[in-house]
Write a protein that holds these residues in place. Sequence first.
Motif, mmCIF file in Angstrom:
data_model
loop_
_atom_site.group_PDB
_atom_site.id
_atom_site.type_symbol
_atom_site.label_atom_id
_atom_site.label_comp_id
_atom_site.label_asym_id
_atom_site.label_seq_id
_atom_site.Cartn_x
_atom_site.Cartn_y
_atom_site.Cartn_z
ATOM 1 N N GLU A 58 -10.551 -21.117 2.121
ATOM 2 C CA GLU A 58 -9.580 -21.233 3.212
ATOM 3 C C GLU A 58 -8.153 -21.111 2.698
ATOM 4 N N GLN A 59 -7.867 -21.779 1.590
ATOM 5 C CA GLN A 59 -6.510 -21.717 1.028
ATOM 6 C C GLN A 59 -6.187 -20.305 0.561
ATOM 7 N N TRP A 60 -7.167 -19.666 -0.043
ATOM 8 C CA TRP A 60 -6.980 -18.332 -0.613
ATOM 9 C C TRP A 60 -6.642 -17.320 0.483
ATOM 10 N N LEU A 61 -7.435 -17.349 1.552
ATOM 11 C CA LEU A 61 -7.211 -16.383 2.640
ATOM 12 C C LEU A 61 -5.915 -16.660 3.391
ATOM 13 N N ALA A 62 -5.534 -17.937 3.454
ATOM 14 C CA ALA A 62 -4.273 -18.261 4.121
ATOM 15 C C ALA A 62 -3.097 -17.749 3.303
ATOM 16 N N ARG A 63 -3.231 -17.823 1.981
ATOM 17 C CA ARG A 63 -2.137 -17.403 1.107
ATOM 18 C C ARG A 63 -2.114 -15.891 0.901
ATOM 19 N N TRP A 64 -3.303 -15.307 0.775
ATOM 20 C CA TRP A 64 -3.414 -13.874 0.514
ATOM 21 C C TRP A 64 -4.343 -13.232 1.544
ATOM 22 N N PRO A 65 -3.854 -13.010 2.755
ATOM 23 C CA PRO A 65 -4.708 -12.501 3.835
ATOM 24 C C PRO A 65 -5.145 -11.052 3.651
ATOM 25 N N ARG A 66 -4.458 -10.319 2.777
ATOM 26 C CA ARG A 66 -4.853 -8.935 2.506
ATOM 27 C C ARG A 66 -4.895 -8.718 0.999
ATOM 28 N N PRO A 67 -5.644 -7.734 0.545
ATOM 29 C CA PRO A 67 -5.701 -7.447 -0.904
ATOM 30 C C PRO A 67 -4.318 -7.227 -1.510
ATOM 31 N N ALA A 68 -3.440 -6.541 -0.788
ATOM 32 C CA ALA A 68 -2.106 -6.246 -1.328
ATOM 33 C C ALA A 68 -1.301 -7.517 -1.557
ATOM 34 N N ASP A 69 -1.564 -8.548 -0.752
ATOM 35 C CA ASP A 69 -0.841 -9.811 -0.932
ATOM 36 C C ASP A 69 -1.192 -10.445 -2.275
ATOM 37 N N THR A 102 -5.593 -1.867 -3.608
ATOM 38 C CA THR A 102 -4.246 -1.538 -3.154
ATOM 39 C C THR A 102 -3.815 -0.156 -3.640
ATOM 40 N N GLU A 103 -4.161 0.120 -4.901
ATOM 41 C CA GLU A 103 -3.713 1.385 -5.494
ATOM 42 C C GLU A 103 -4.574 2.570 -5.091
ATOM 43 N N ARG A 104 -5.879 2.356 -5.108
ATOM 44 C CA ARG A 104 -6.791 3.498 -4.941
ATOM 45 C C ARG A 104 -7.332 3.648 -3.529
ATOM 46 N N HIS A 105 -7.309 2.586 -2.736
ATOM 47 C CA HIS A 105 -7.993 2.645 -1.445
ATOM 48 C C HIS A 105 -7.083 2.288 -0.280
ATOM 49 N N GLY A 106 -5.779 2.454 -0.473
ATOM 50 C CA GLY A 106 -4.851 2.229 0.627
ATOM 51 C C GLY A 106 -4.847 0.807 1.150
ATOM 52 N N GLY A 107 -5.270 -0.137 0.309
ATOM 53 C CA GLY A 107 -5.244 -1.534 0.718
ATOM 54 C C GLY A 107 -6.448 -1.971 1.522
ATOM 55 N N GLU A 108 -7.402 -1.063 1.737
ATOM 56 C CA GLU A 108 -8.598 -1.394 2.506
ATOM 57 C C GLU A 108 -9.803 -1.522 1.581
#
Length: 297
Positions: A58-69, A102-108
């Motif tokens: 829960e803490q992880w996803l709240a802090r970094w909701p996307r791979p780029a974060d 983030t680098e190779r897959h456009g953040g997805e």
Amino acid sequence: MTAMPQTPTVLHAPVIDWFDEHARDLPWRRPEAGPWGVMVSEFMLQQTPVSRVLPVYEQWLARWPRPADLAAEPPGEAVRAWGRLGYPRRALRLHGAAAAITERHGGEVPRDHAKLLALPGVGEYTAAAVASFAYGQRHAVLDTNVRRVFARAVSGAQYPPNATTAAERKLARTLLPEEEPVAARWAAATMELGALVCTARTPSCARCPIAGRCAWKAAGSPAHDGPPRRGQTYAGTDRQVRGKLLAVLREAVGPVPQSALDAVWEEPVQRARALDGLVADGLVEPLADGTYRLPLT
DNA sequence: TACCCGTGGTG
DNA sequence: TCACCAAGGGT
């Protein structure tokens, strides 16, 4: 020898129906988790129980909701946020996976199994799990739970082999439902059955939806015969020392002096070896002034 | 392949 | 008490 079920599909309905009724409401199973949430959970659940993963997830996803974060922060921050989940190299690899995404897959998070497999920290299991749970694809998902369920229900053994065998992979593919969404449901359902009912130590066969078709139960639940299952010693090992050293660095705000690390373990040779190992793994960064910190790069 | 890699709950 | 166990991956 692995016995082939005469009609593989007979297991599908009872297991999936049981899952419909008994599946736990876990945050990474909710739609809002998304592929990134699924991937984070899979990393954290590698050898760590659900109950201990929940708060950190829960803490992880709240802090970094996307791979780029996550990729935007130093790897040491991932190691720190990993807390006491254990095997902290997973935190480093998850950070590396986020950077690659983030680098190779456009953040997805990629959908393709081969592209998932190419990410750091993603092996056969995790690639199949993400593709199946996040994207609904048809993959044989072979984790310790599924292996145990198949060993018992189909092969008639109390436990699966120590290492995953080709026969197990073949069996898993044979049992996989043809239709993609059903296959994805089956993967999650067999894992859940192993986690909640067909447990390692004391299975609850009375609550099992396929007890009537279980080869192991039909054989009288014979005890494991083969070679002893690999035990995990811990006390006095380098792993314990590494854990103590890294705990000091996790809890420190800035760089720590050598003396603070020396204090956690008496024996100097093993202590030095453990610290060298952490540095070699990229979990610890030695600074020119003789202090140490979690890695900034 | 076998071994290394953390941590904490449990029967 | 203590060995076992927990949604593995990398080498």
